[in-house]
Every structure is written in structure tokens, then in C-alpha cells.
Write a protein that holds these residues in place. Sequence first.
Motif, mmCIF file in Angstrom:
data_model
loop_
_atom_site.group_PDB
_atom_site.id
_atom_site.type_symbol
_atom_site.label_atom_id
_atom_site.label_comp_id
_atom_site.label_asym_id
_atom_site.label_seq_id
_atom_site.Cartn_x
_atom_site.Cartn_y
_atom_site.Cartn_z
ATOM 1 N N ALA A 86 11.960 -6.965 -39.542
ATOM 2 C CA ALA A 86 12.453 -6.629 -38.200
ATOM 3 C C ALA A 86 11.354 -5.991 -37.368
ATOM 4 O O ALA A 86 11.191 -6.308 -36.182
ATOM 5 N N GLU A 87 10.568 -5.091 -37.982
ATOM 6 C CA GLU A 87 9.487 -4.430 -37.250
ATOM 7 C C GLU A 87 8.449 -5.442 -36.795
ATOM 8 O O GLU A 87 7.954 -5.377 -35.659
ATOM 9 N N VAL A 88 8.109 -6.379 -37.670
ATOM 10 C CA VAL A 88 7.147 -7.423 -37.301
ATOM 11 C C VAL A 88 7.699 -8.266 -36.155
ATOM 12 O O VAL A 88 6.987 -8.574 -35.190
ATOM 13 N N ASP A 91 7.514 -6.334 -32.898
ATOM 14 C CA ASP A 91 6.127 -6.256 -32.415
ATOM 15 C C ASP A 91 5.694 -7.570 -31.771
ATOM 16 O O ASP A 91 5.083 -7.580 -30.698
ATOM 17 N N VAL A 92 6.024 -8.673 -32.429
ATOM 18 C CA VAL A 92 5.666 -9.990 -31.895
ATOM 19 C C VAL A 92 6.381 -10.236 -30.568
ATOM 20 O O VAL A 92 5.778 -10.701 -29.599
ATOM 21 N N ALA A 93 7.677 -9.898 -30.512
ATOM 22 C CA ALA A 93 8.447 -10.105 -29.285
ATOM 23 C C ALA A 93 7.917 -9.237 -28.146
ATOM 24 O O ALA A 93 7.824 -9.686 -26.998
ATOM 25 N N GLU A 94 7.558 -7.989 -28.459
ATOM 26 C CA GLU A 94 7.048 -7.084 -27.430
ATOM 27 C C GLU A 94 5.773 -7.638 -26.803
ATOM 28 O O GLU A 94 5.612 -7.623 -25.580
ATOM 29 N N LYS A 95 4.863 -8.139 -27.651
ATOM 30 C CA LYS A 95 3.612 -8.694 -27.141
ATOM 31 C C LYS A 95 3.861 -9.986 -26.360
ATOM 32 O O LYS A 95 3.244 -10.229 -25.330
ATOM 33 N N ALA A 96 4.770 -10.802 -26.871
ATOM 34 C CA ALA A 96 5.047 -12.079 -26.216
ATOM 35 C C ALA A 96 5.698 -11.905 -24.853
ATOM 36 O O ALA A 96 5.458 -12.684 -23.921
ATOM 37 N N LEU A 97 6.525 -10.851 -24.714
ATOM 38 C CA LEU A 97 7.278 -10.650 -23.485
ATOM 39 C C LEU A 97 6.633 -9.652 -22.534
ATOM 40 O O LEU A 97 7.139 -9.448 -21.427
ATOM 41 N N GLU A 98 5.520 -9.035 -22.973
ATOM 42 C CA GLU A 98 4.889 -8.009 -22.137
ATOM 43 C C GLU A 98 4.525 -8.551 -20.758
ATOM 44 O O GLU A 98 4.652 -7.876 -19.746
#
Length: 280
Positions: A86-88, A91-98
Motif C-alpha cells: 500500500a505504501e509503495v 508513493d507511486v500514485a502521489e508522484k504520478a498525480l503531482e
Amino acid sequence: MSTETIHVLKDLNFTEYEAKAYLALLEKSPLSGYAISLSSGVPRSKIYEVLAGLVDRGEVMMSHENPVLYSPLPPNELIALRKRKAEVSFDVAEKALEHYSFVSLNRGNIWNISGNEAVVSRAKEVIKHAKERILLEIWKEDAEEIKEELREAHDRGVEILIVSYGEIDFDFGQMYPHDASEEITKEYGGRWIILSADDREVLAGIVSLGENSRAAWTTHPSLVMPITEVIIHDLYIHEMLKEHREILEQSFGPHLIDLRKRFNVGPSGYSIAAKLGLTT
């Protein structure tokens, strides 16, 4: 196996069949696919597909013998595995949606935030996303609620300038004590927050009315510019008083109180605070 435990696993995105198979293995293992089907109630036509999915995710282990036997990942290891995944994913979603964090906001809208808790929460989010500069006007008691977010922003290199009402003794950022803190608090009978992040996002409103606190949050340039300028204007005043206090107070009274009185009462004789319902 209890229905409640099956629901718990379904909340972890197990299918019902996966939950039943996993719980059957916790009760007794290792087992063959046929035995798991019998003890779990998962149809034989589905059990090997279900087990393959659990094995692929690392939540069930299988032997390489004939017949193939299955054993579950212990519950504590299952939870730890799910947390790491879930943490990974976050993190991936946060970077992708930033990239979309500001694009997704409708720049033509001014958003109303209701209640002290919601206003403070929005302030924290604005601070978390700041990259260059934070300008802030705030009372001491309210500043404590967002202290950690401000510290984190400072630690990542964001410049922080605070016009403080009351003595704020943070060990970071630049503090500019407002000269008439007590007078302003008495005049308005309440406290406000004015926050500008990177000169492109602002939050401004009353924070001392509990559930009746109200603030506006926007990235609309026509409001970002003047609200940011309000804070900058108070920084100007602070610097001028620091250098020329004696001259200015000779003309406008201690803490420029005469100047405040001149403009704080409108033609009707009522103060701004009275019109806003902030005084009794």
C-alpha cells in the motif's frame, strides 16, 4: 471460520473465495487444493484459480510435489506485506498525480471552508505543498496547530515569513511581531489566518468561532495577488517601525493606533468587527 473475519479480509481486497481459502489454511495446513475446497466451501471448479491468485501475491505458499500442498503466509506477515504494498502504491500514485495538483483545481472558483477544524486542516495541506515561500499572518495559539507542518516546510527549504499576533517562539522561520496585537484582538474580538503559498494559493478567514469559523481558499489570481499583498504590506510596516518608530508614533500615536482608529470605523459609526458580528 467467522463471517466477520471474512468481511475483514474482504476489506483488504480479498475476494470471498480468497478469504475462505486463506482462512481454511490458517485453521489447518498444509493442504491440497482438493482438501482446501472441502474445508472452505470454495467450489472445486474455482479453488485452483483462487489459490493461484493468492500464490502470485505471495500470500499463500505452494510446494513442488505431487500432490501440490499449500500453506498460508502467517497473519502478521500478511498484514506487513499488505502495508508495504500500500505504501509503495501511494508513493507511486502521489508522484504520478503531482503534476495535476494545481491543474485539477478550477482557478475560477473560490472554495468555502467551514469550521475551525476544516480551516486548520486546509492550512496544513497548503503548507505541505508549498515549494518556495510561505507568507502567514496568525495568532500564537493557532500557529501551534500548524507548527509541525511549517517546520517540515522549512526543513525542505521553503522560506517562511510570519506576521505574528502574540509572541511566537518557533526556532525556525522569520518572525515579524505585529505591533498592535492586543489592540487588534480587542477591536475584532476574534482571530484570523491569512496564508499565501508560493504567491499562487491563498487561505484567509476567521478561525476563532469554533464550528462557525469560515475561510476562503483559492488559486484565483485576482484574489491571490491582493491577499498576498496584505501580508507583504504588514511586513513593510514592521520594517518601517523598526527603523523609524519615534517619528511615526509622533504622528500617529503608539503602535500607530490613531491611524488605525481613523480607518477602522466606517461612515455609519460601526466598526468592521461589529458589522461582521465578531463583537458583542
